[in-house]
Motif scaffolding. Sequence first.
Motif, PDB file in Angstrom:
ATOM      1  N   ILE A  85     -30.052-106.137  -0.371  1.00  0.00           N
ATOM      2  CA  ILE A  85     -28.961-106.426  -0.547  1.00  0.00           C
ATOM      3  C   ILE A  85     -28.829-104.922  -0.794  1.00  0.00           C
ATOM      4  O   ILE A  85     -27.292-104.983  -1.315  1.00  0.00           O
ATOM      5  CB  ILE A  85     -29.206-107.058  -1.907  1.00  0.00           C
ATOM      6  CG1 ILE A  85     -30.120-108.397  -1.605  1.00  0.00           C
ATOM      7  CG2 ILE A  85     -28.682-107.448  -3.130  1.00  0.00           C
ATOM      8  CD1 ILE A  85     -30.443-109.937  -2.836  1.00  0.00           C
ATOM      9  N   GLU A  86     -29.362-103.704  -2.250  1.00  0.00           N
ATOM     10  CA  GLU A  86     -29.467-102.409  -2.157  1.00  0.00           C
ATOM     11  C   GLU A  86     -28.111-101.603  -1.002  1.00  0.00           C
ATOM     12  O   GLU A  86     -27.655-101.336  -1.377  1.00  0.00           O
ATOM     13  CB  GLU A  86     -30.419-102.017  -2.640  1.00  0.00           C
ATOM     14  CG  GLU A  86     -29.735-100.627  -3.136  1.00  0.00           C
ATOM     15  CD  GLU A  86     -31.042 -99.542  -3.701  1.00  0.00           C
ATOM     16  OE1 GLU A  86     -30.911 -98.546  -4.155  1.00  0.00           O
ATOM     17  OE2 GLU A  86     -32.192-100.476  -3.957  1.00  0.00           O
ATOM     18  N   GLU A 124     -25.502-103.739  -0.641  1.00  0.00           N
ATOM     19  CA  GLU A 124     -23.801-102.522  -1.459  1.00  0.00           C
ATOM     20  C   GLU A 124     -23.787-101.286  -1.448  1.00  0.00           C
ATOM     21  O   GLU A 124     -22.511-100.948  -1.638  1.00  0.00           O
ATOM     22  CB  GLU A 124     -25.098-102.977  -3.284  1.00  0.00           C
ATOM     23  CG  GLU A 124     -25.270-104.151  -3.480  1.00  0.00           C
ATOM     24  CD  GLU A 124     -25.503-104.450  -4.597  1.00  0.00           C
ATOM     25  OE1 GLU A 124     -26.226-103.250  -5.388  1.00  0.00           O
ATOM     26  OE2 GLU A 124     -25.747-105.802  -5.374  1.00  0.00           O
ATOM     27  N   THR A 125     -24.854-100.251  -0.719  1.00  0.00           N
ATOM     28  CA  THR A 125     -24.535 -99.188  -0.609  1.00  0.00           C
ATOM     29  C   THR A 125     -23.526 -99.226   0.352  1.00  0.00           C
ATOM     30  O   THR A 125     -22.463 -98.018   0.438  1.00  0.00           O
ATOM     31  CB  THR A 125     -26.183 -98.662  -0.425  1.00  0.00           C
ATOM     32  OG1 THR A 125     -26.421 -98.222  -1.307  1.00  0.00           O
ATOM     33  CG2 THR A 125     -25.320 -97.015   0.125  1.00  0.00           C
ATOM     34  N   GLY A 165     -20.053-102.253  -0.647  1.00  0.00           N
ATOM     35  CA  GLY A 165     -19.713-102.349  -2.158  1.00  0.00           C
ATOM     36  C   GLY A 165     -20.180-103.893  -2.669  1.00  0.00           C
ATOM     37  O   GLY A 165     -21.339-103.835  -2.213  1.00  0.00           O
ATOM     38  N   TYR A 166     -19.182-104.388  -2.960  1.00  0.00           N
ATOM     39  CA  TYR A 166     -19.916-106.332  -3.097  1.00  0.00           C
ATOM     40  C   TYR A 166     -20.118-106.568  -1.686  1.00  0.00           C
ATOM     41  O   TYR A 166     -19.830-106.722  -0.736  1.00  0.00           O
ATOM     42  CB  TYR A 166     -17.843-106.747  -4.022  1.00  0.00           C
ATOM     43  CG  TYR A 166     -18.261-108.173  -4.029  1.00  0.00           C
ATOM     44  CD1 TYR A 166     -19.077-107.997  -5.312  1.00  0.00           C
ATOM     45  CD2 TYR A 166     -17.847-109.043  -3.181  1.00  0.00           C
ATOM     46  CE1 TYR A 166     -19.304-109.618  -5.209  1.00  0.00           C
ATOM     47  CE2 TYR A 166     -18.045-110.807  -3.622  1.00  0.00           C
ATOM     48  CZ  TYR A 166     -18.984-111.315  -4.746  1.00  0.00           C
ATOM     49  OH  TYR A 166     -19.252-111.652  -4.587  1.00  0.00           O
ATOM     50  N   VAL A 167     -21.577-107.278  -2.692  1.00  0.00           N
ATOM     51  CA  VAL A 167     -22.290-108.020  -1.313  1.00  0.00           C
ATOM     52  C   VAL A 167     -21.454-109.560  -1.796  1.00  0.00           C
ATOM     53  O   VAL A 167     -21.738-110.388  -3.519  1.00  0.00           O
ATOM     54  CB  VAL A 167     -23.728-107.653  -1.637  1.00  0.00           C
ATOM     55  CG1 VAL A 167     -24.012-109.098  -0.626  1.00  0.00           C
ATOM     56  CG2 VAL A 167     -23.291-106.599  -1.114  1.00  0.00           C
ATOM     57  N   SER A 219     -21.595-113.799  -3.058  1.00  0.00           N
ATOM     58  CA  SER A 219     -22.879-114.484  -3.604  1.00  0.00           C
ATOM     59  C   SER A 219     -23.686-115.227  -2.389  1.00  0.00           C
ATOM     60  O   SER A 219     -24.896-115.043  -2.831  1.00  0.00           O
ATOM     61  CB  SER A 219     -22.668-115.254  -4.614  1.00  0.00           C
ATOM     62  OG  SER A 219     -21.540-116.328  -4.296  1.00  0.00           O
ATOM     63  N   VAL A 262     -26.388-113.098  -1.002  1.00  0.00           N
ATOM     64  CA  VAL A 262     -27.577-112.735  -1.540  1.00  0.00           C
ATOM     65  C   VAL A 262     -28.282-113.491  -1.980  1.00  0.00           C
ATOM     66  O   VAL A 262     -29.353-113.738  -1.977  1.00  0.00           O
ATOM     67  CB  VAL A 262     -26.377-112.348  -3.135  1.00  0.00           C
ATOM     68  CG1 VAL A 262     -27.972-112.378  -4.617  1.00  0.00           C
ATOM     69  CG2 VAL A 262     -25.730-110.952  -3.173  1.00  0.00           C
TER      70      VAL A 262
END
Length: 317
Positions: free
Chosen positions: A263-264, A267-268, A271-273, A275, A278
């Motif tokens: 997930i990180e 995001e990197t 940006g926004y991931v 839901s 996730v």
Amino acid sequence: MTEQRTDYDSPWKEVIEAYFPQFLEFFFPLAYDAIDWTRPYEFLDNELQQLEPDAEIGKCLVDKVAKVWLLDGEEVWVLVHVEVQGRYDIEFAKRMYTYNYRLFDRHEKRVISLAVLADDRENWRPDRYGYELAGCRVSLEFPIAKLLDYEAQWETLEQTTNPFGMVVMAHLRTKATPQNPESRLQWKLNLVRRLYDRGYSREDVVQLFRFIDWIMVLPQELASSFKQVARSYEEASRMRYVTSIERLAKEEGIVETSRENAIEILETRFGYVPSSIVEAINGIDRVSVLKRLLKIAIVIGSLAEFQKVLDEMPSAE
């Protein structure tokens, strides 16, 4: 109750490597009898990447290539293909043919092609590929082992000392209990108990326990019950064979870290991931699957493509 995700390919790859002679003896005795087992064999997995470098991401197959020596002194290659997800594949026989001739073309060594089919279609038994055109004929026929056939041989599976008797029982009962975790728990405990009753060596108990534990995925609450009962089996045997109980506890931490890492990375990069992504990642509890997703997250072109990879993952993975 939704089906628990099961990683079929990694356990099969590991157990074939651990018990390659026993694998051939159990499923393909003609091949086993032709090989000189006094000489070392060697796995050549890098060859698979060269055979099909653009293979579909996330496609779950078990392919193994091994270099062996025949009793007459000839060096040959054994190509093993296990259709671990058990899905009907119209291109299966063609792929067997393609891999066979590519290996022969690259190395000018004769190739023994073998296939294990784990699908649920009784009448699907592809064992040849070929075509004829204007008087020219090419073909390949290859031995297959159909796991469904072993349901009718359950007593033989229970009695054999070949490790693949235990492997096949675990695989069949995993496939039979996708939405019945209580039944899967009872079968898992039954199979583990058999490990102690059969008089396997310490190494065999650990290896086979690892396969059973790996493939027969349970919900968290039942997994805890399994650990407690399995630990009591160890204590009753007066020997701590199954170090996998401790591995389970350690793996729980690895799973959480692997989820966070995937997930990180997303995001990197983006940006926004969403839901949905996730939640899908957090619903995966097999380290091997999460590691593959992490690699995909590093190179994937967009979140939409990553979501497509998640959507196309087999539900049994």
